[in-house]
Scaffold this active site. Structure first.
Site, PDB file in Angstrom:
ATOM      1  N   GLY A 182      45.520  48.157  32.409  1.00  0.00           N
ATOM      2  CA  GLY A 182      45.753  48.807  33.472  1.00  0.00           C
ATOM      3  C   GLY A 182      44.845  49.590  34.381  1.00  0.00           C
ATOM      4  O   GLY A 182      45.263  50.226  34.903  1.00  0.00           O
TER       5      GLY A 182
ATOM      6  N   LYS B  69      34.804  46.349  42.993  1.00  0.00           N
ATOM      7  CA  LYS B  69      34.948  45.255  42.011  1.00  0.00           C
ATOM      8  C   LYS B  69      33.943  44.563  41.910  1.00  0.00           C
ATOM      9  O   LYS B  69      33.680  43.472  42.644  1.00  0.00           O
ATOM     10  CB  LYS B  69      36.279  44.460  42.021  1.00  0.00           C
ATOM     11  CG  LYS B  69      36.516  43.400  40.953  1.00  0.00           C
ATOM     12  CD  LYS B  69      37.022  44.235  39.712  1.00  0.00           C
ATOM     13  CE  LYS B  69      37.314  43.474  38.599  1.00  0.00           C
ATOM     14  NZ  LYS B  69      37.918  44.138  37.360  1.00  0.00           N
TER      15      LYS B  69
ATOM     16  N   THR C  73      36.657  38.153  37.987  1.00  0.00           N
ATOM     17  CA  THR C  73      36.782  36.749  37.175  1.00  0.00           C
ATOM     18  C   THR C  73      38.283  36.347  37.397  1.00  0.00           C
ATOM     19  O   THR C  73      39.193  36.969  37.523  1.00  0.00           O
ATOM     20  CB  THR C  73      36.358  36.724  35.804  1.00  0.00           C
ATOM     21  OG1 THR C  73      37.132  37.641  35.033  1.00  0.00           O
ATOM     22  CG2 THR C  73      34.825  37.222  35.814  1.00  0.00           C
TER      23      THR C  73
ATOM     24  N   ASP D 203      41.196  42.232  42.159  1.00  0.00           N
ATOM     25  CA  ASP D 203      41.659  43.471  41.758  1.00  0.00           C
ATOM     26  C   ASP D 203      41.446  44.728  43.099  1.00  0.00           C
ATOM     27  O   ASP D 203      42.287  45.489  43.140  1.00  0.00           O
ATOM     28  CB  ASP D 203      40.849  44.246  40.593  1.00  0.00           C
ATOM     29  CG  ASP D 203      41.339  43.338  39.321  1.00  0.00           C
ATOM     30  OD1 ASP D 203      42.141  42.489  39.403  1.00  0.00           O
ATOM     31  OD2 ASP D 203      40.852  43.640  38.225  1.00  0.00           O
TER      32      ASP D 203
ATOM     33  N   GLY E  10      37.043  43.685  32.073  1.00  0.00           N
ATOM     34  CA  GLY E  10      37.247  43.759  30.646  1.00  0.00           C
ATOM     35  C   GLY E  10      36.961  45.253  30.165  1.00  0.00           C
ATOM     36  O   GLY E  10      37.216  46.193  30.814  1.00  0.00           O
TER      37      GLY E  10
ATOM     38  N   SER F 129      49.683  52.348  30.919  1.00  0.00           N
ATOM     39  CA  SER F 129      50.976  51.745  30.963  1.00  0.00           C
ATOM     40  C   SER F 129      51.884  52.498  29.915  1.00  0.00           C
ATOM     41  O   SER F 129      51.819  52.161  28.944  1.00  0.00           O
ATOM     42  CB  SER F 129      51.084  50.448  30.965  1.00  0.00           C
ATOM     43  OG  SER F 129      52.273  50.091  31.050  1.00  0.00           O
TER      44      SER F 129
HETATM   45  N1  LIG Z   1      51.521  50.900  35.010  1.00  0.00           N
HETATM   46  C1  LIG Z   1      51.683  49.557  35.128  1.00  0.00           C
HETATM   47  N2  LIG Z   1      52.807  49.246  35.754  1.00  0.00           N
HETATM   48  C2  LIG Z   1      52.965  48.018  36.012  1.00  0.00           C
HETATM   49  N3  LIG Z   1      52.263  47.221  35.867  1.00  0.00           N
HETATM   50  C3  LIG Z   1      51.247  47.375  35.181  1.00  0.00           C
HETATM   51  C4  LIG Z   1      50.971  48.789  34.615  1.00  0.00           C
HETATM   52  N4  LIG Z   1      49.717  48.450  33.874  1.00  0.00           N
HETATM   53  C5  LIG Z   1      49.206  47.296  33.839  1.00  0.00           C
HETATM   54  N5  LIG Z   1      50.206  46.418  34.511  1.00  0.00           N
HETATM   55  C6  LIG Z   1      50.402  45.074  34.781  1.00  0.00           C
HETATM   56  O1  LIG Z   1      49.632  44.487  33.574  1.00  0.00           O
HETATM   57  C7  LIG Z   1      48.671  43.829  33.974  1.00  0.00           C
HETATM   58  C8  LIG Z   1      47.249  44.087  33.585  1.00  0.00           C
HETATM   59  O2  LIG Z   1      47.239  45.171  34.458  1.00  0.00           O
HETATM   60  P1  LIG Z   1      45.769  45.495  35.154  1.00  0.00           P
HETATM   61  O3  LIG Z   1      45.842  46.879  35.938  1.00  0.00           O
HETATM   62  O4  LIG Z   1      45.523  44.725  36.156  1.00  0.00           O
HETATM   63  O5  LIG Z   1      44.662  45.850  33.843  1.00  0.00           O
HETATM   64  P2  LIG Z   1      43.368  45.183  33.911  1.00  0.00           P
HETATM   65  O6  LIG Z   1      42.745  45.638  35.316  1.00  0.00           O
HETATM   66  O7  LIG Z   1      42.763  46.601  32.741  1.00  0.00           O
HETATM   67  O8  LIG Z   1      42.994  44.086  33.579  1.00  0.00           O
HETATM   68  C9  LIG Z   1      48.982  43.328  35.471  1.00  0.00           C
HETATM   69  O9  LIG Z   1      49.753  42.365  35.602  1.00  0.00           O
HETATM   70  C10 LIG Z   1      49.779  44.721  35.920  1.00  0.00           C
HETATM   71  O10 LIG Z   1      50.391  44.518  36.858  1.00  0.00           O
HETATM   72 MG   LIG Z   2      41.622  44.802  36.648  1.00  0.00          MG
END
Ligand SMILES: Nc1ncnc2c1ncn2[C@@H]1O[C@H](COP(=O)(O)OP(=O)(O)O)[C@@H](O)[C@H]1O
Ligand SMILES: [Mg+2]
Length: 254
Positions: free
Chosen positions: A14, A37, A41, A50, A113, A172
């Protein structure tokens, strides 16, 4: 605080959604925001990364900058080596963040990561860029079982490097949190020694951007331009403390 590193316990926890929420709350508070960012990757040349996702969610006033992009979903150093592309040095990340901080009130730097993922062949990480910048680091953490260890390890790794962990945001927060997630709210603070600075509800990343922006302040603590209160969140979600029936009220004789 003009530069904030957004790291976390790992990937897919998240960071991007939390970065977007912080950006949205800061914009709502009248601040200008950039999202950096450094190494993206796992996305192709035409795909949104991102930083672009943060603009989609937080709004077009947010500046998005990416320094390097590698097609394979791997640690930046590994992805760079495999694609024959140059790696990023911490000084390049720090310079880019400093440049953005000249004309933005807040610069959010999203890692790749977890904290100690290598950005280059010398083993430099986001922590090395944080040191050059003198910037605090936010830890984004999962809600459920396993988060106490990984969050505390990340906090300790920051402290061991004389860096400043700012606090923890749950990336999340489930609609129906299980017992572990509910207990973790208090235990995350106890274990990591850090304040809880927010919880972004599960599914928020799929909200219409206007609703995401309107809601973001309610997920984040005042230090992140929000209105969220750890105390009231815990009083809603923490399970009641177990009091054994018939047990003495004080641990006399123990
Ligand atoms: N609070 C949230 N609401 C909706 N989707 C979320 C949430 N947190 C994570 N996700 C989903 O989970 C996946 C990973 O979240 P992301 O923010 O991209 O993580 P990171 O940047 O740590 O890799 C994405 O597909 C994102 O849409
Ligand atoms: Mg990310």
């Amino acid at each position: 605080m003009s530069v904030l590193m957004v790291s976390g316990t790992g990937t897919e926890i998240g960071k991007t959604v939390v970065t977007s929420a912080i950006a949205a709350a800061a914009v709502a508070a009248g601040r200008s925001v950039a999202v950096l960012k450094p190494a993206q990757t796992g996305v192709g040349p035409q795909e949104p990364g991102d930083a672009a996702e943060a603009v989609r969610l937080a709004g077009p006033s947010v500046t998005a900058v990416e320094l390097a992009r590698y097609p394979e979903p791997l640690a930046p150093d590994t992805a760079a080596r495999r694609s024959g592309l140059p790696t990023l040095a911490p000084a390049q990340i720090a310079e880019a963040a400093e440049r953005l901080s000249l004309d933005h009130d807040l610069v959010l730097v999203e890692g790749a990561g977890g904290l100690l993922v290598h950005f280059d062949e010398s083993g430099n990480t986001l922590a090395d860029a944080a040191r050059l910048l003198g910037a605090p680091t936010l830890i984004v953490a999962p809600a459920g079982l396993g988060t106490l260890n990984s969050t505390t390890l990340t906090a300790e790794a920051l402290r061991a490097r004389d860096l400043t962990p700012l606090g923890v945001v749950v990336g999340s927060w489930p609609q129906s949190p299980d017992l572990a997630a509910r207990c973790n709210l208090a235990d995350l603070t106890r274990s990591s020694g850090l304040p809880l600075l927010g919880a972004v509800p599960e599914g928020s990343g799929t909200l219409a951007p206007e609703l995401f922006r309107a809601s973001a302040p309610s997920w984040l603590a005042p230090s992140l331009s929000g209105t969220w209160s750890a105390r009231s969140f815990l009083s809603t979600w923490s399970p009641p403390t177990f009091v054994p029936t018939g047990a003495p009220s004080s641990p006399a004789g123990v």
